[in-house]
Design a protein around this motif. Structure first.
Motif, PDB file in Angstrom:
ATOM      1  N   ALA A  60      -4.200  29.359  -7.412  1.00 30.95           N
ATOM      2  CA  ALA A  60      -3.347  30.010  -8.405  1.00 30.95           C
ATOM      3  C   ALA A  60      -3.973  31.314  -8.900  1.00 30.95           C
ATOM      4  CB  ALA A  60      -3.088  29.066  -9.575  1.00 30.95           C
ATOM      5  N   PHE A  61      -3.079  32.254  -9.238  1.00 35.93           N
ATOM      6  CA  PHE A  61      -3.495  33.573  -9.720  1.00 35.93           C
ATOM      7  C   PHE A  61      -2.603  33.975 -10.896  1.00 35.93           C
ATOM      8  CE2 PHE A  61      -4.323  33.150  -5.246  1.00 35.93           C
ATOM      9  CZ  PHE A  61      -5.607  33.649  -5.077  1.00 35.93           C
ATOM     10  N   GLY A  62      -3.210  34.505 -11.968  1.00 37.58           N
ATOM     11  CA  GLY A  62      -2.454  35.001 -13.110  1.00 37.58           C
ATOM     12  C   GLY A  62      -2.597  36.515 -13.216  1.00 37.58           C
ATOM     13  N   ILE A  63      -1.465  37.220 -13.263  1.00 38.25           N
ATOM     14  CA  ILE A  63      -1.464  38.689 -13.310  1.00 38.25           C
ATOM     15  C   ILE A  63      -0.711  39.148 -14.555  1.00 38.25           C
ATOM     16  CG2 ILE A  63      -0.778  40.801 -12.106  1.00 38.25           C
ATOM     17  CD1 ILE A  63      -0.795  39.199  -9.491  1.00 38.25           C
ATOM     18  N   ALA A  93     -11.353  37.625 -10.602  1.00 38.60           N
ATOM     19  CA  ALA A  93     -10.727  37.864 -11.905  1.00 38.60           C
ATOM     20  C   ALA A  93     -11.213  39.187 -12.496  1.00 38.60           C
ATOM     21  CB  ALA A  93     -11.049  36.713 -12.852  1.00 38.60           C
ATOM     22  N   GLY A  94     -10.309  39.887 -13.221  1.00 45.71           N
ATOM     23  CA  GLY A  94     -10.643  41.155 -13.868  1.00 45.71           C
ATOM     24  C   GLY A  94     -10.329  42.374 -13.030  1.00 45.71           C
ATOM     25  N   ARG A  95      -9.987  42.161 -11.796  1.00 48.74           N
ATOM     26  CA  ARG A  95      -9.715  43.274 -10.891  1.00 48.74           C
ATOM     27  C   ARG A  95      -8.280  43.771 -11.060  1.00 48.74           C
ATOM     28  NH1 ARG A  95      -9.868  42.768  -4.243  1.00 48.74           N
ATOM     29  NH2 ARG A  95      -8.395  44.447  -3.815  1.00 48.74           N
ATOM     30  N   LYS A  96      -8.073  45.049 -10.897  1.00 48.22           N
ATOM     31  CA  LYS A  96      -6.734  45.645 -10.883  1.00 48.22           C
ATOM     32  C   LYS A  96      -6.173  45.518  -9.473  1.00 48.22           C
ATOM     33  CE  LYS A  96      -6.836  47.442 -15.122  1.00 48.22           C
ATOM     34  NZ  LYS A  96      -5.897  47.058 -16.187  1.00 48.22           N
ATOM     35  N   VAL A  97      -4.915  45.105  -9.371  1.00 47.24           N
ATOM     36  CA  VAL A  97      -4.284  44.979  -8.063  1.00 47.24           C
ATOM     37  C   VAL A  97      -2.961  45.724  -8.056  1.00 47.24           C
ATOM     38  CG1 VAL A  97      -5.330  42.761  -7.455  1.00 47.24           C
ATOM     39  CG2 VAL A  97      -3.197  42.811  -8.751  1.00 47.24           C
ATOM     40  N   SER A  98      -2.552  46.108  -6.882  1.00 41.08           N
ATOM     41  CA  SER A  98      -1.244  46.725  -6.683  1.00 41.08           C
ATOM     42  C   SER A  98      -0.383  45.764  -5.877  1.00 41.08           C
ATOM     43  CB  SER A  98      -1.378  48.054  -5.929  1.00 41.08           C
ATOM     44  OG  SER A  98      -2.182  48.961  -6.662  1.00 41.08           O
ATOM     45  N   ALA A  99       0.922  45.887  -6.040  1.00 41.17           N
ATOM     46  CA  ALA A  99       1.832  45.032  -5.288  1.00 41.17           C
ATOM     47  C   ALA A  99       1.538  45.167  -3.800  1.00 41.17           C
ATOM     48  CB  ALA A  99       3.277  45.405  -5.577  1.00 41.17           C
ATOM     49  N   VAL A 142      -2.640  33.173 -20.142  1.00 41.31           N
ATOM     50  CA  VAL A 142      -2.810  34.573 -19.752  1.00 41.31           C
ATOM     51  C   VAL A 142      -2.499  35.478 -20.933  1.00 41.31           C
ATOM     52  CG1 VAL A 142      -1.830  36.392 -18.316  1.00 41.31           C
ATOM     53  CG2 VAL A 142      -2.344  34.174 -17.325  1.00 41.31           C
ATOM     54  N   GLY A 143      -1.560  35.116 -21.747  1.00 41.76           N
ATOM     55  CA  GLY A 143      -1.208  35.933 -22.897  1.00 41.76           C
ATOM     56  C   GLY A 143      -0.602  35.094 -23.974  1.00 41.76           C
ATOM     57  N   ALA A 144       0.324  35.485 -24.602  1.00 38.66           N
ATOM     58  CA  ALA A 144       0.939  35.021 -25.820  1.00 38.66           C
ATOM     59  C   ALA A 144       1.478  33.607 -25.823  1.00 38.66           C
ATOM     60  CB  ALA A 144       2.051  36.007 -26.159  1.00 38.66           C
ATOM     61  N   ALA A 145       2.748  33.498 -26.226  1.00 39.48           N
ATOM     62  CA  ALA A 145       3.346  32.217 -26.563  1.00 39.48           C
ATOM     63  C   ALA A 145       3.623  31.378 -25.337  1.00 39.48           C
ATOM     64  CB  ALA A 145       4.650  32.471 -27.316  1.00 39.48           C
ATOM     65  N   GLU A 162      -3.302  43.451 -13.765  1.00 37.39           N
ATOM     66  CA  GLU A 162      -4.685  42.980 -13.821  1.00 37.39           C
ATOM     67  C   GLU A 162      -4.736  41.493 -13.505  1.00 37.39           C
ATOM     68  OE1 GLU A 162      -8.329  42.365 -17.050  1.00 37.39           O
ATOM     69  OE2 GLU A 162      -6.444  43.318 -17.658  1.00 37.39           O
ATOM     70  N   LEU A 163      -5.681  41.109 -12.661  1.00 34.36           N
ATOM     71  CA  LEU A 163      -5.873  39.693 -12.351  1.00 34.36           C
ATOM     72  C   LEU A 163      -6.622  39.047 -13.518  1.00 34.36           C
ATOM     73  CD1 LEU A 163      -6.812  39.711  -8.568  1.00 34.36           C
ATOM     74  CD2 LEU A 163      -5.022  38.329  -9.610  1.00 34.36           C
ATOM     75  N   VAL A 164      -5.862  38.465 -14.421  1.00 35.46           N
ATOM     76  CA  VAL A 164      -6.470  37.852 -15.601  1.00 35.46           C
ATOM     77  C   VAL A 164      -7.139  36.534 -15.236  1.00 35.46           C
ATOM     78  CG1 VAL A 164      -6.019  36.985 -17.922  1.00 35.46           C
ATOM     79  CG2 VAL A 164      -4.729  38.939 -17.054  1.00 35.46           C
ATOM     80  N   THR A 165      -6.533  35.805 -14.306  1.00 37.62           N
ATOM     81  CA  THR A 165      -7.076  34.500 -13.913  1.00 37.62           C
ATOM     82  C   THR A 165      -7.023  34.346 -12.400  1.00 37.62           C
ATOM     83  OG1 THR A 165      -6.224  33.537 -15.961  1.00 37.62           O
ATOM     84  CG2 THR A 165      -6.886  32.004 -14.241  1.00 37.62           C
ATOM     85  N   VAL A 166      -8.130  33.856 -11.845  1.00 37.90           N
ATOM     86  CA  VAL A 166      -8.175  33.453 -10.438  1.00 37.90           C
ATOM     87  C   VAL A 166      -8.779  32.054 -10.412  1.00 37.90           C
ATOM     88  CG1 VAL A 166      -9.137  33.887  -8.155  1.00 37.90           C
ATOM     89  CG2 VAL A 166      -8.433  35.813  -9.594  1.00 37.90           C
TER      90      VAL A 166
END
Length: 699
Positions: free
Chosen positions: A607-610, A640-646, A523-526, A597-601
């Motif tokens: 599993a979901f990556g936010i 994936a790519g969608r903005k979500v709120s809690a 999803v991101g960095a290290a 942002e839902l980076v991965t679905v």
């Protein structure tokens, strides 16, 4: 009450053999689960061998598959059979004759399939009796110890009623063994086991045995003046019938049931189904009882006596050779289940000769095996290998107290190729001592353990031999190790790394993350580290201003919050995917734990990556190994790519379907880039609703 760990093992074994739909039947013996699979190629042997609690696997011809568990096998069997998907105990598949023949041709079982079937027949005829045979051997051992200390004359012909009764406690097993073997053999060949038991019992009734040596009209008894033996023959319907006492015989029921199976199945084809219950057993008894009394019984006696005489000749004329061959042969027979014929011969010897000469040398093999296990145990203590220490401790206890070698063999010895050569040296030393000292006999069928030492004669010779075998194997394994120097260095490094990781000191390599979840780590960095939770909070708390508020991650699902260390998944438990929590879900309503942002679905919906606006990377993972469900039971409501709120709905999950498929439903939420955070603080041990804060993240 079963523990979650044992239930988890049952679920993983079920998946490893191809699921409930691939199981035709399941039984177990003293140490092994015995599967009859529809398709043996679907069993994932490597995955099963890697499971904690599994000592080894043994694929066999005909889609048979064995999984060695050890002493806990009955509990694991019960756990498997209690799984919802195993309600029917397997899925027998109806096939036409043409389909069966085509399947056999297609599988090409090989020229040795008949040999597998033969020894499987022997094994399954004896295996269910291990418990009562062991019980009888221990009763004999206790009586023999009392005899050795002069408390009672165990061998006296005029014992008191008390000791006659004690004799009956163990003789009940050995005398009626033919009936028990007949029952098991008939069951193995898929005919009515009670018919098999009844046929064998007919020639063991007092009516039958009472004719031996009697003056019943039609019975003649002759005496061999040279040998001092007598033989009785009864003339039944004008035909001569040799009378024998079949108590303790094992070849007779094995031969009888093999023929009975042909007769029984032939009669079932003759009689209509609505009258089979009466006429098939009736005619089976009418045919097989005379056949057993006139032909099969005497043949079985002759065959057993012949084999016993042959081995007796070898033992008498080349005792050293015999004493060496037996312990060197057993290490190769037992793993394949080919030792049963020798066990049968022991029983024949006891019945015909009054003693057995095989078990003494065999004890050298058993104690060499246990000695090798003791060497492994000492090394595991020395090198702080907790898993191996537990395995070796259990295997050694089963061996020394129960005389059972399978836990040692499958749990340890067959896994490390350096052990067998060292163990064989112990077998050789023990067998050589037995031969040089003139042999060791016993008048009882006994499992060769510490508790049965008193049944062997001369006992001091036996103790010397098994001690030499035990300590030779133990010393060779301990001083030369069961691992190579390179393997030992690697294992010790892994042990130290695991210990450091548990303290939050070492990063966990990305290779430890399952392939299906690696895209979520990206999803991101290290990569994440094993550092987190209280360790991160403790180390960074002094640097974080008290007024600075952290990011609160909400529970994605209602339920009970637990720490990652309680999760039955080594990747999440090691924090390889970051610090976080697990939630035992109360329902399948899964929501977003944070704005982002839902980076991965995952395509399977498990599993979901936010990623939040400040770069916090959050993983929501529903269940363990649920990727294998291929989306079944998962109704994904986002992309994936969608903005979500809690609180936004991510998916509706059918938890019942997940459980039915055999997968844990625990929902996990972790911070993938825990290493970049000042602290990640899980709040566990509470029952929550979806949306309740359960993790605090400070940057």
């Amino acid at each position: 009450m079963n523990t979650p760990t044992s239930e988890m093992l049952a679920e993983k074994i079920l998946r490893g053999v191809g699921g409930p739909e691939n199981i035709e039947s399941l039984t177990h013996c003293a140490t092994r689960l015995r599967f009859q699979l529809h398709d043996g190629t679907k069993a994932d042997q490597a995955a099963l061998d890697a499971l904690d609690g599994v000592m080894g696997t043994v694929p066999q011809s005909g889609d048979r598959f064995q999984i060695v568990i050890g002493g806990a096998v009955a509990g694991v069997y019960s756990d498997i059979m209690n799984l919802p998907s195993m309600t029917g105990g397997g899925t027998p598949r109806a096939q036409s004759d043409a389909e069966v023949k085509a399947e056999i041709r297609a599988k090409g079982r090989g020229r040795f399939a008949w040999l597998d079937n033969f020894f499987e027949y022997l094994s399954d005829s004896f295996r269910p009796l291990l418990g009562v045979l062991l019980g009888a051997s221990l009763i004999i051992a206790i009586a023999s110890m009392l005899d050795a200390f002069g408390i009672v004359d165990f061998r006296s012909a005029d014992k008191s009623a008390t000791w006659v009764f004690v004799d009956s406690m163990w003789r009940s097993v050995l005398y009626f063994l033919p009936i028990m073997v007949a029952y098991n053999a008939a069951k193995k060949l898929k005919i009515d086991p009670w018919v098999g038991a009844t046929v064998m019992a007919a020639v063991m009734t007092p009516n039958f045995t009472g004719m031996i040596g009697s003056k019943t009209p039609g019975v003649t008894t002759t005496t061999n003046a040279t040998l001092g033996t007598s033989e009785s023959v009864a003339h039944v319907f004008g035909l001569p019938m040799q009378l024998n006492d079949y108590g303790g015989q094992v070849f007779v029921p094995l031969l009888m049931v093999a023929l009975l199976a042909l007769v029984y199945k032939g009669l079932k084809r003759v009689f209509p189904e609505n009258v089979q219950m009466v006429f098939v057993p009736f005619f089976s008894m009418l045919i097989m009882i005379p056949m057993t009394a006139f032909l099969i019984g005497p043949m079985g006696i002759w065959a057993g006596n012949g084999l016993g005489t042959g081995l007796s000749w070898l033992n008498g004329n080349a005792p050293i050779v015999f004493a060496i061959v037996i312990p060197l042969l057993y290490p190769f027979l037992v793993p394949l289940g080919l030792h049963w014929p020798l066990n049968a011969l022991m029983l024949v010897n006891i019945n015909t000769l009054g003693y057995d000469f095989i078990q003494g040398p065999m004890g050298a093999w058993n104690f060499a095996c246990f000695g090798a296990t003791a060497g492994v145990l000492l090394l595991s203590i020395r090198h702080r290998e907790s898993d191996m220490r537990q395995t070796a401790t259990g295997a050694l206890a089963a061996g020394l107290l129960g005389g059972i070698s399978e836990p040692s063999l499958y749990g340890i010895h067959l896994r490390f190729k350096r052990i067998y050569p060292r163990m064989l040296v112990g077998c050789l030393v023990g067998g050589l001592i037995v031969g040089i000292l003139g042999g060791v006999d016993t008048k009882a069928f006994a499992f060769t353990s510490l508790l049965t030492i008193p049944v062997f004669d001369p006992m001091i010779k036996y103790i010397i031999a098994i001690s030499a075998a035990f300590f030779t194997s133990m010393a060779l394994v301990y001083f030369s190790d069961y691992r190579t120097k390179e393997e030992r260095a690697q294992v010790n490094d892994e042990r130290d790394a695991a210990a450091a990781a548990a303290k939050g000191e070492v990063a966990v390599p990305a290779q430890t993350v399952p392939a299906e979840d690696r895209e979520l780590v990206a999803v991101g960095a290290a990569p994440a580290t094993a550092t987190g939770g209280s360790a991160s909070a403790d180390s960074g708390a002094a640097d974080v201003p008290a007024a600075r508020k952290g990011l609160e991650l909400a529970a994605p699902v209602a339920g009970r919050v637990i720490g990652l260390g309680e999760v039955e998944d080594p990747v999440f438990a090691s924090r390889a995917l970051g610090e976080g929590v697990g939630i035992e879900p109360a329902d399948g309503h899964v929501v977003a734990p944070v704005d982002g942002e839902l980076v991965t679905v995952a395509e399977t919906g498990h599993a979901f990556g936010i990623r939040t606006t400040d770069g916090t990377e959050v993983l929501v993972h529903i269940g363990i190994d649920t990727v294998k469900m291929n989306g079944k039971g998962f109704d994904v409501r986002v992309e994936a790519g969608r903005k979500v709120s809690a609180g936004d709905l991510l998916a509706e999950v059918d938890l019942g379907a997940v459980r039915a498929a055999g997968y844990p439903t625990v929902t996990l939420m972790t911070v993938l880039n825990t290493a970049d955070m000042a602290s990640v603080e899980p709040h566990t041990g509470q029952d929550v609703t979806a949306g309740t804060p359960v993790v605090t993240v400070r940057r």
